[in-house]
Motif scaffolding. Structure first.
Motif, PDB file in Angstrom:
ATOM      1  N   SER A  17       9.252  -5.905  -4.843  1.00 46.58           N
ATOM      2  CA  SER A  17       8.915  -6.673  -3.641  1.00 46.58           C
ATOM      3  C   SER A  17       8.133  -5.864  -2.628  1.00 46.58           C
ATOM      4  CB  SER A  17      10.193  -7.193  -2.975  1.00 46.58           C
ATOM      5  OG  SER A  17      11.027  -6.108  -2.572  1.00 46.58           O
ATOM      6  N   GLY A  18       8.152  -4.525  -2.730  1.00 38.51           N
ATOM      7  CA  GLY A  18       7.409  -3.700  -1.788  1.00 38.51           C
ATOM      8  C   GLY A  18       7.916  -3.832  -0.369  1.00 38.51           C
ATOM      9  N   SER A  19       9.217  -3.666  -0.166  1.00 36.60           N
ATOM     10  CA  SER A  19       9.841  -3.933   1.130  1.00 36.60           C
ATOM     11  C   SER A  19       9.312  -3.041   2.246  1.00 36.60           C
ATOM     12  CB  SER A  19      11.362  -3.759   1.012  1.00 36.60           C
ATOM     13  OG  SER A  19      11.690  -2.453   0.563  1.00 36.60           O
ATOM     14  N   ARG A  20       8.829  -1.843   1.923  1.00 36.19           N
ATOM     15  CA  ARG A  20       8.362  -0.932   2.967  1.00 36.19           C
ATOM     16  C   ARG A  20       7.001  -1.318   3.536  1.00 36.19           C
ATOM     17  NH1 ARG A  20       9.668   4.666  -0.106  1.00 36.19           N
ATOM     18  NH2 ARG A  20       9.176   3.302  -1.864  1.00 36.19           N
ATOM     19  N   MET A  21       6.371  -2.344   2.960  1.00 35.58           N
ATOM     20  CA  MET A  21       5.085  -2.793   3.476  1.00 35.58           C
ATOM     21  C   MET A  21       5.232  -3.792   4.619  1.00 35.58           C
ATOM     22  SD  MET A  21       2.557  -1.284   2.026  1.00 35.58           S
ATOM     23  CE  MET A  21       1.195  -2.370   2.446  1.00 35.58           C
ATOM     24  N   ALA A  22       6.450  -4.196   4.930  1.00 34.84           N
ATOM     25  CA  ALA A  22       6.704  -5.146   6.016  1.00 34.84           C
ATOM     26  C   ALA A  22       5.872  -6.416   5.848  1.00 34.84           C
ATOM     27  CB  ALA A  22       6.424  -4.496   7.373  1.00 34.84           C
ATOM     28  N   SER A  23       5.867  -6.956   4.645  1.00 34.51           N
ATOM     29  CA  SER A  23       5.102  -8.163   4.344  1.00 34.51           C
ATOM     30  C   SER A  23       5.965  -9.107   3.518  1.00 34.51           C
ATOM     31  CB  SER A  23       3.829  -7.812   3.560  1.00 34.51           C
ATOM     32  OG  SER A  23       3.187  -8.971   3.083  1.00 34.51           O
ATOM     33  N   GLU A  24       5.797 -10.417   3.748  1.00 31.64           N
ATOM     34  CA  GLU A  24       6.546 -11.394   2.966  1.00 31.64           C
ATOM     35  C   GLU A  24       6.002 -11.489   1.548  1.00 31.64           C
ATOM     36  OE1 GLU A  24       6.658 -15.130   4.925  1.00 31.64           O
ATOM     37  OE2 GLU A  24       7.736 -14.386   6.681  1.00 31.64           O
ATOM     38  N   ARG A  25       4.719 -11.196   1.378  1.00 36.35           N
ATOM     39  CA  ARG A  25       4.109 -11.256   0.053  1.00 36.35           C
ATOM     40  C   ARG A  25       4.408  -9.962  -0.694  1.00 36.35           C
ATOM     41  NH1 ARG A  25      -2.239 -12.419  -0.302  1.00 36.35           N
ATOM     42  NH2 ARG A  25      -1.494 -14.345   0.643  1.00 36.35           N
ATOM     43  N   PRO A  26       4.757 -10.023  -1.985  1.00 32.02           N
ATOM     44  CA  PRO A  26       4.974  -8.795  -2.755  1.00 32.02           C
ATOM     45  C   PRO A  26       3.767  -7.868  -2.663  1.00 32.02           C
ATOM     46  CG  PRO A  26       5.715 -10.700  -4.004  1.00 32.02           C
ATOM     47  CD  PRO A  26       5.021 -11.240  -2.783  1.00 32.02           C
ATOM     48  N   LYS A  27       4.032  -6.586  -2.551  1.00 35.25           N
ATOM     49  CA  LYS A  27       2.982  -5.598  -2.299  1.00 35.25           C
ATOM     50  C   LYS A  27       1.824  -5.701  -3.268  1.00 35.25           C
ATOM     51  CE  LYS A  27       4.200  -1.387  -3.226  1.00 35.25           C
ATOM     52  NZ  LYS A  27       4.780  -0.026  -3.103  1.00 35.25           N
ATOM     53  N   GLN A  28       2.115  -5.944  -4.532  1.00 32.39           N
ATOM     54  CA  GLN A  28       1.059  -5.946  -5.532  1.00 32.39           C
ATOM     55  C   GLN A  28       0.032  -7.053  -5.339  1.00 32.39           C
ATOM     56  OE1 GLN A  28       4.312  -6.149  -6.089  1.00 32.39           O
ATOM     57  NE2 GLN A  28       4.843  -7.712  -7.603  1.00 32.39           N
ATOM     58  N   TYR A  29       0.363  -8.042  -4.502  1.00 35.17           N
ATOM     59  CA  TYR A  29      -0.550  -9.155  -4.270  1.00 35.17           C
ATOM     60  C   TYR A  29      -1.249  -9.090  -2.912  1.00 35.17           C
ATOM     61  CZ  TYR A  29       1.664 -11.223  -8.376  1.00 35.17           C
ATOM     62  OH  TYR A  29       2.134 -11.457  -9.652  1.00 35.17           O
ATOM     63  N   LEU A  30      -0.988  -8.061  -2.137  1.00 37.66           N
ATOM     64  CA  LEU A  30      -1.697  -7.911  -0.871  1.00 37.66           C
ATOM     65  C   LEU A  30      -3.188  -7.726  -1.136  1.00 37.66           C
ATOM     66  CD1 LEU A  30       0.734  -5.533   1.076  1.00 37.66           C
ATOM     67  CD2 LEU A  30       0.475  -8.017   1.320  1.00 37.66           C
ATOM     68  N   GLU A  31      -3.998  -8.162  -0.207  1.00 36.64           N
ATOM     69  CA  GLU A  31      -5.448  -8.135  -0.423  1.00 36.64           C
ATOM     70  C   GLU A  31      -6.032  -6.748  -0.196  1.00 36.64           C
ATOM     71  OE1 GLU A  31      -9.271 -10.050   1.781  1.00 36.64           O
ATOM     72  OE2 GLU A  31      -7.793 -11.495   1.044  1.00 36.64           O
ATOM     73  N   LEU A  32      -6.871  -6.336  -1.126  1.00 32.45           N
ATOM     74  CA  LEU A  32      -7.610  -5.075  -1.018  1.00 32.45           C
ATOM     75  C   LEU A  32      -9.034  -5.335  -1.477  1.00 32.45           C
ATOM     76  CD1 LEU A  32      -7.830  -2.012  -0.591  1.00 32.45           C
ATOM     77  CD2 LEU A  32      -6.982  -1.704  -2.932  1.00 32.45           C
ATOM     78  N   LEU A  33      -9.977  -5.232  -0.550  1.00 30.42           N
ATOM     79  CA  LEU A  33     -11.389  -5.494  -0.838  1.00 30.42           C
ATOM     80  C   LEU A  33     -11.584  -6.876  -1.466  1.00 30.42           C
ATOM     81  CD1 LEU A  33     -12.547  -2.000  -2.181  1.00 30.42           C
ATOM     82  CD2 LEU A  33     -12.838  -2.956   0.119  1.00 30.42           C
ATOM     83  N   GLY A  34     -10.865  -7.849  -0.927  1.00 25.23           N
ATOM     84  CA  GLY A  34     -11.053  -9.226  -1.349  1.00 25.23           C
ATOM     85  C   GLY A  34     -10.338  -9.629  -2.620  1.00 25.23           C
ATOM     86  N   GLN A  35      -9.542  -8.731  -3.188  1.00 19.76           N
ATOM     87  CA  GLN A  35      -8.820  -9.010  -4.427  1.00 19.76           C
ATOM     88  C   GLN A  35      -7.360  -8.595  -4.269  1.00 19.76           C
ATOM     89  OE1 GLN A  35     -10.049 -10.532  -6.996  1.00 19.76           O
ATOM     90  NE2 GLN A  35     -12.265 -10.334  -6.789  1.00 19.76           N
ATOM     91  N   PRO A  36      -6.450  -9.169  -5.068  1.00 22.31           N
ATOM     92  CA  PRO A  36      -5.067  -8.670  -5.045  1.00 22.31           C
ATOM     93  C   PRO A  36      -5.051  -7.184  -5.404  1.00 22.31           C
ATOM     94  CG  PRO A  36      -5.214 -10.729  -6.262  1.00 22.31           C
ATOM     95  CD  PRO A  36      -6.623 -10.287  -6.007  1.00 22.31           C
TER      96      PRO A  36
END
Length: 233
Positions: A17-36
């Motif tokens: 879940s990537g809890s240390r990213m303080a995001s509701e979305r799982p870390k692996q799906y956060l946007e980076l350069l327009g892509q997950p």
């Protein structure tokens, strides 16, 4: 003399879940350069001629994966909805799931979904240096900073010598059967090398570099973006 040539398979555990990213979305799906974020990690393996197939291990209840179009990564990519509560569980579940597709002596490369800056040359160096090694090994970087151990109260207890210390990265590459047996016996490890070490073996350290960073905190996303933009530019 046998003509058997071991193949190379990638497993990317992505059930956390990537809890240390303080995001509701799982870390692996956060946007980076327009892509997950995970897409960047997967792309390196999918594009490499060294890798035969890429398995991404997702949680059983993952609802985000199918919201994205992964067809651009080609036919090598196979999602496995069998992730467990820990990294070790997810990798082991993935190894079990592909047991009918791999030989015991095939190589398995396990990579963090949250290491989007892996470059093709990192992968090539790892495979080249380990292809004849009896155990396998991992990308790693010699520790450069002075290390302090705290006393449990936020104060320095002692300075730890950095001599012979390395920071582990991924991919970590081991023979299928060796890794599976090691993880069956060592279920609480935080990386695959630790399981192999617990079996009394000595993985090889293959020097990588600091650009292969793991995205753990929000600032890391900006660092990853900077690395990838400047590498491509």
């Amino acid at each position: 003399m046998s003509d058997f040539k071991p193949r190379h398979f990638a497993i990317i555990p992505a059930a956390g879940s990537g809890s240390r990213m303080a995001s509701e979305r799982p870390k692996q799906y956060l946007e980076l350069l327009g892509q997950p974020l995970i897409r960047h990690a997967l792309a390196v393996f999918c594009e490499s001629p060294l890798i035969d197939k890429v398995f991404v291990v997702l949680s059983v209840g993952d609802t985000e994966w199918n919201r994205h179009d992964w067809r651009g990564l080609g036919s090598k990519l196979v999602p496995l909805f069998c992730g467990g509560p820990s990294r070790a569980d997810s990798v082991l579940n993935g190894l079990r799931a592909i047991s009918d597709q791999v030989a015991h002596s095939d190589w398995v490369l396990v990579h963090d979904a949250a290491r989007p800056c892996l470059a093709g040359w990192h992968l090539e160096r790892l495979v080249h240096e380990l292809q004849h090694h009896e155990v396998g090994g991992l990308l790693a970087v010699p520790v450069a900073d002075t290390l302090k151990r705290d006393n449990g109260h936020g104060e320095v207890d002692m300075t730890v010598s950095r001599e012979h210390l390395w920071q582990a990265q991924t991919p970590q590459m081991f023979r299928y059967i060796m890794l599976r047996r090691a993880l069956e016996r060592a279920r609480t490890v935080t990386d695959e090398s630790s399981a192999i070490e617990a079996a009394g073996l000595h993985p090889r350290l293959v020097q990588g570099d600091a650009t292969n960073l793991k995205v753990t905190y929000p600032l890391d996303l900006h660092l990853a973006e900077w690395i990838m933009q400047h590498r491509n530019g």
